[in-house]
Scaffold this active site. Structure first.
Site, PDB file in Angstrom:
ATOM      1  N   HIS A  64      -4.507  10.048  -3.611  1.00 13.11           N
ATOM      2  CA  HIS A  64      -4.734   8.733  -4.240  1.00 13.11           C
ATOM      3  C   HIS A  64      -3.666   7.701  -3.887  1.00 13.11           C
ATOM      4  O   HIS A  64      -3.887   6.507  -4.045  1.00 13.11           O
ATOM      5  CB  HIS A  64      -4.709   8.860  -5.767  1.00 13.11           C
ATOM      6  CG  HIS A  64      -5.883   9.587  -6.343  1.00 13.11           C
ATOM      7  ND1 HIS A  64      -7.154   9.456  -5.857  1.00 13.11           N
ATOM      8  CD2 HIS A  64      -5.964  10.445  -7.386  1.00 13.11           C
ATOM      9  CE1 HIS A  64      -7.967  10.208  -6.587  1.00 13.11           C
ATOM     10  NE2 HIS A  64      -7.273  10.823  -7.507  1.00 13.11           N
ATOM     11  N   CYS A  87      -4.031   9.694   1.376  1.00 13.40           N
ATOM     12  CA  CYS A  87      -5.134   9.671   2.345  1.00 13.40           C
ATOM     13  C   CYS A  87      -4.947   8.475   3.292  1.00 13.40           C
ATOM     14  O   CYS A  87      -4.645   7.364   2.839  1.00 13.40           O
ATOM     15  CB  CYS A  87      -6.459   9.545   1.591  1.00 13.40           C
ATOM     16  SG  CYS A  87      -7.839   9.242   2.694  1.00 13.40           S
ATOM     17  N   GLU A 100      -5.240   5.621  -7.937  1.00 10.35           N
ATOM     18  CA  GLU A 100      -5.390   4.828  -6.698  1.00 10.35           C
ATOM     19  C   GLU A 100      -5.241   3.334  -7.005  1.00 10.35           C
ATOM     20  O   GLU A 100      -4.590   2.597  -6.250  1.00 10.35           O
ATOM     21  CB  GLU A 100      -6.759   5.091  -6.054  1.00 10.35           C
ATOM     22  CG  GLU A 100      -6.903   4.354  -4.728  1.00 10.35           C
ATOM     23  CD  GLU A 100      -8.301   4.437  -4.144  1.00 10.35           C
ATOM     24  OE1 GLU A 100      -8.908   5.519  -4.178  1.00 10.35           O
ATOM     25  OE2 GLU A 100      -8.776   3.409  -3.636  1.00 10.35           O
ATOM     26  N   SER A 149     -14.462  16.589  -5.304  1.00 13.63           N
ATOM     27  CA  SER A 149     -13.307  17.363  -5.774  1.00 13.63           C
ATOM     28  C   SER A 149     -13.661  18.835  -6.023  1.00 13.63           C
ATOM     29  O   SER A 149     -12.872  19.569  -6.597  1.00 13.63           O
ATOM     30  CB  SER A 149     -12.778  16.728  -7.071  1.00 13.63           C
ATOM     31  OG  SER A 149     -13.834  16.577  -7.990  1.00 13.63           O
TER      32      SER A 149
HETATM   33  S1  SF4 Z   1     -12.739   9.776  -0.809  1.00 13.86           S
HETATM   34 FE1  SF4 Z   1     -11.362  11.130   0.272  1.00 13.86          FE
HETATM   35  S2  SF4 Z   1     -11.404  10.440   2.406  1.00 13.86           S
HETATM   36 FE2  SF4 Z   1     -12.264   8.821   1.158  1.00 13.86          FE
HETATM   37  S3  SF4 Z   1     -10.521   7.494   0.688  1.00 13.86           S
HETATM   38 FE3  SF4 Z   1     -10.679   8.913  -1.029  1.00 13.86          FE
HETATM   39  S4  SF4 Z   1      -9.335  10.592  -0.491  1.00 13.86           S
HETATM   40 FE4  SF4 Z   1      -9.701   9.447   1.379  1.00 13.86          FE
END
Ligand code: SF4
Length: 294
Positions: free
Chosen positions: A73, A95, A128, A272
């Site tokens: 996140h 990510c 996030e 998840s």
């Molecule tokens: S869903 Fe997964 S691949 Fe897409 S931004 Fe979020 S963490 Fe990254």
């Protein structure tokens, strides 16, 4: 026949964070992780047994001279600052898609005038979103509901971004609502919007709907805390009323399908949901059916 949905399971961002933790734990007794590495209790329990220690922000503030994993996140700049102050080594598993979004928002914030507003469509308090708002020196506006639209000053420019896991359809509605309000003041050109929703998640809703329609019965496996899980399960249930939500393998025993012995069973889950958990569900079903048929 029992089939596991090939699109279900972790996205590459979560896989990378988990592999990073596992790799570190092959040579160390423990590793701190700031917040749940993934919203799935079973996977967190597995990693905890390997030595992962999930910590809160308050715990993090009290750490010195140690190592902490940043999950997919991402985190706001304050976390990196605090780590350097407290000699905490960070293993950054943010990510790449989220990292790229953080950079775009930071650049927008630094390069647009003081008059400009940065809007983030996302869930208030979500990790996030905290990381994204942190790029604006906490000056950005989080839009979680229609009421939040009233926080926008339509006489000033605004740039809209989205948390990567939001719904594409709802984002489009929001863009239209805000555009209309700017248009009312003849300020259409003041509003720019950037669809930053991760397609890995966005495409799942269409894929899971198709998967649910292809089976007599669907078993949806997800942590109860996963908002992506609840969202995708809702799509499953609408596409196929014979869909059931479980979080643990043992819950399979209580499902009515075990009595009815459905012909075609589909197993799927959230972004998840670990693949090993869906495989265990499949194994359990095979075991139950082999007893029923004996
Ligand atoms: S869903 Fe997964 S691949 Fe897409 S931004 Fe979020 S963490 Fe990254």
């Amino acid at each position: 026949m029992i089939t596991i949905d090939r699109h279900s399971g972790f996205c590459f961002g979560v896989i990378h964070a988990i592999q990073t933790a596992e790799e570190y734990l092959t040579t160390h007794d423990y590793l701190y992780c700031l917040g749940d590495i993934v919203h799935n209790g079973e996977e967190v329990a597995r990693l905890t047994r390997l030595g992962l220690r999930i910590i809160s922000r308050d715990d993090f503030a009290g750490l010195h001279d140690t190592t902490v994993l940043i999950r997919a996140h991402g985190e706001p700049p304050e976390t990196y600052f605090m780590a350097s102050q407290n000699r905490v080594h960070l293993i950054d598993a943010t990510c790449p898609v989220v990292l790229h979004l953080q950079k775009r928002i930071k650049s927008q914030y630094e390069n647009s005038g003081a008059d400009s507003q940065i809007l983030i469509y996302g869930k208030k308090g979500h990790a996030e979103v905290e990381g994204l708002i942190g790029q604006t020196g906490q000056k950005g506006i989080v839009i979680s509901s229609d009421e939040d639209i009233s926080l926008i000053d339509f006489s000033r420019p605004a740039a809209l971004y989205a948390q990567t896991t939001m719904s594409v359809e709802k984002y489009a509605v929001l863009v239209q609502q805000i555009s209309n309000l700017y248009a009312r003041q003849n300020n259409e050109s003041f509003f720019t919007h950037h669809d930053t929703i991760c397609r890995l998640v966005a495409n799942r809703s269409r894929q899971i709907k198709e998967f649910a329609q292809q089976h007599d019965t669907v078993i949806f496996v997800s942590g109860e805390k996963s908002s992506n899980g609840l969202y995708l399960y809702d799509i499953c249930k609408k596409a196929n009323p014979s869909s059931f939500f479980i979080s643990k393998v043992e819950q399979v025993d209580l499902l009515p399908i075990v009595q009815e012995n459905s012909n075609s069973i589909g197993i799927c889950g959230a972004t998840s949901t670990p693949m090993w958990l869906m495989q265990q569900v499949k194994k359990r079903l095979h075991l139950i059916f082999s007893y029923l048929r004996a």
